[in-house]
Write an enzyme that holds these catalytic residues in place. Structure first.
Site, mmCIF file in Angstrom:
data_model
loop_
_atom_site.group_PDB
_atom_site.id
_atom_site.type_symbol
_atom_site.label_atom_id
_atom_site.label_comp_id
_atom_site.label_asym_id
_atom_site.label_seq_id
_atom_site.Cartn_x
_atom_site.Cartn_y
_atom_site.Cartn_z
ATOM 1 N N LYS A 138 0.678 -1.171 0.049
ATOM 2 C CA LYS A 138 0.216 0.090 -0.039
ATOM 3 C C LYS A 138 0.819 1.217 -0.089
ATOM 4 O O LYS A 138 0.496 2.270 -0.761
ATOM 5 C CB LYS A 138 -0.777 -0.042 1.408
ATOM 6 C CG LYS A 138 -1.614 1.063 1.234
ATOM 7 C CD LYS A 138 -2.730 0.967 2.359
ATOM 8 C CE LYS A 138 -3.553 2.327 2.561
ATOM 9 N NZ LYS A 138 -4.781 2.273 3.875
ATOM 10 N N HIS A 268 -6.726 -30.707 -34.474
ATOM 11 C CA HIS A 268 -7.697 -29.382 -33.721
ATOM 12 C C HIS A 268 -8.418 -29.955 -32.654
ATOM 13 O O HIS A 268 -9.889 -29.824 -33.081
ATOM 14 C CB HIS A 268 -8.264 -28.899 -35.014
ATOM 15 C CG HIS A 268 -7.310 -28.220 -36.155
ATOM 16 N ND1 HIS A 268 -6.308 -27.488 -35.749
ATOM 17 C CD2 HIS A 268 -7.410 -28.527 -37.347
ATOM 18 C CE1 HIS A 268 -5.659 -27.223 -36.932
ATOM 19 N NE2 HIS A 268 -6.327 -27.693 -37.903
#
Length: 504
Positions: A138, A268
């Protein structure tokens, strides 16, 4: 916005590769604060440090559960150096500024994998570490946070090349990685408490992202998140691409459904050839015969160790990838003759409890498609013979791994025709028959599998015309009886499984 590191808090579980960092901090005159085992590690290196207990005037309590949770620690991390009021309060309460925080987290995931003892697992939920990381992240404008041993090398580079001076860009980059660490940790804990079941929010955190050359197409970016080394030993060839990984997953999901010697060819994500035989070479020959055209550039997979004879036969065609549980040494010599050919030794099955995909503005999640049929209900002219049943089971598995609408034609545990990805079931059957004819397969005595029910008896009629004698399908159409009656009238076997296998 450059900042010189003058003080550091170090409290870590993993101390590997920390030695050089500690020594450099000592050489640069950085004041080091530390706790417990880390403090002992630092002092044994001949580097002085201040015990956090001396800073806070509180000992480590509750069996180590509370060590750093104190204003004198968090005040020194969270104080905004450009805020006069913050600095005045640091002075008032005698809180030192802390410029660098090196903290990692208790090994929660590792503990879950190694034991089922709940209390042991609960004790590995880090509190102070996460709090320190969030506080330092932070306040990245003033503090550098190192939240994982994976960042030690980057920190050492900063200490060496910049003499302990950090830029805002440095601190922001380290903070971003630190919050990633916390997010992953929190997801792991949440999944433990949810028993890995879906919760109110979609949560998934998979580490070790690897950038692909590109995505499905060259203009798309692609990244794989996961640890391939858990599943494969990569023995040869170039890096796996985005499309390679999709096909490899399809190949592995298919082959693990078979125990007898089986070889398959994937193109595929669809099966274009598969067969079960007594030897691997025979299985390969039969799988290739199923569709020699589509096999070009495909992904090959088998469930037995590849021998030299099979390797020599395989090497006669161009293929991208071969996956097997093992390779004989002389087979590897043959297969490694082509530089880019990828050889993967599979160490364990691919198991996924859930499947998911992003759609619209959200995510769809479902159970993986496990199992092949709920029931074996002979509803045709007579029950399947043992040979027909073996082929029907084989065909049903293959069909499950074809894109919908899907039809698989099988004879003697060899895929002889398939139709997949069609907009109607009858088109899928026509395509399967055409494929069988293209490679000179006789369909008389073959069996047929469908991934979903027949809405009419048209497919059954066409199958009968081709000499197909047995059909397996899930059933569930309001007109099931039309197909059943046709089979009874034409001495055909029909099995209903009660389990649909759509694959979109």
């Amino acid at each position: 916005m450059q900042k010189q590191i003058k003080s550091a808090l170090i409290s870590v579980f993993y101390k590997d590769n920390l030695e050089n960092i500690v020594k450099k901090l000592g050489e640069q005159g950085v004041t080091i604060y530390s706790t417990g085992g880390t403090q002992k590690f630092i002092e044994e290196l001949g580097v002085s440090c201040v015990a956090v207990e001396d800073l806070t005037a509180y000992p480590s309590i509750l069996g180590g559960r509370v060590k750093t949770l104190h204003p004198k620690v968090f005040g020194g991390i969270l104080a905004r150096r450009g805020n006069p009021q913050d600095l005045e309060q640091l002075k008032e309460y005698q809180i030192p500024e802390i410029d660098l925080v090196i903290v990692d987290l208790y090994p929660f995931e590792e503990t879950v994998k190694s034991t089922s003892e709940e209390q042991t697992i609960i004790e590995k939920i880090d509190i102070g570490g996460v709090s320190l990381i969030r506080a330092a992240g932070k306040n990245f404008k003033d503090v550098l946070i190192v939240a994982s041993k994976d960042q030690y090398a980057d920190l050492e580079k900063v200490l060496t090349e910049s003499k302990g001076t950090t830029t805002l860009e440095d601190r922001r980059s380290f903070a971003a990685k630190a919050f990633e660490v916390c997010a992953h940790y929190d997801v792991a804990i949440s999944q433990y408490f949810l028993n890995n079941e879906p919760g109110a929010n979609f949560q998934l955190s998979v580490p070790e992202g690897q950038v692909n050359r590109y995505g499905e197409n060259p203009h798309q970016r692609g990244v794989f998140y996961g640890n391939l080394n858990e599943i494969f030993n990569k023995l040869h060839g170039k890096e796996l691409s985005f499309n390679n990984l999709v096909d490899v997953d399809a190949a592995c999901q298919l082959i693990q459904e078979f125990t007898d010697t089986t070889f398959a060819v994937i193109k595929h994500t669809n099966v274009c050839g598969i067969a079960t035989r007594s030897t691997l070479k025979e299985a390969w020959d039969a799988a290739l015969a199923g569709d020699k055209e589509s096999a070009f550039g495909g992904v090959l997979v088998c469930n037995k160790t590849v021998d030299k004879t099979t390797a020599e036969s395989i090497s006669e065609i161009f293929f991208e990838i071969l996956i097997a549980p093992g390779f004989d040494a002389d087979a590897l010599v043959v297969l490694q003759a082509k530089k880019n050919r990828i050889l993967l030794e599979q160490k364990q099955p691919v198991k996924s409890k859930y499947m998911f995909k992003n759609v619209l503005n959200g995510v769809l999640l479902q159970d993986s498609d496990n199992g092949n049929y709920k029931e074996w209900n002979d509803v045709g002219a007579h029950p399947a013979t043992p040979a027909e049943k073996a082929d029907l089971e084989f065909a049903n598995i293959v069909c499950k791994h074809l894109k919908s609408n899907a039809i698989a034609l099988v004879k003697d545990k060899q895929l002889v025709g398939k139709g997949c990805g069609q907009t109607s079931r009858i088109d899928a059957l026509r395509h399967a028959i055409e494929k069988a004819g293209q490679f000179n397969f006789e369909l008389k005595g073959a069996v047929m599998a469908s991934d979903a029910f027949f809405p009419f008896d048209d497919c059954v009629r066409i199958a009968n015309e081709q000499g197909i004698t047995a059909i397996i399908q899930p059933g569930g159409s309001v007109r099931d009886n039309d197909s059943i009656e046709f089979c009874k009238q034409h001495d055909m076997v029909m099995v209903m499984t009660g389990m649909r296998h759509f694959r979109h």
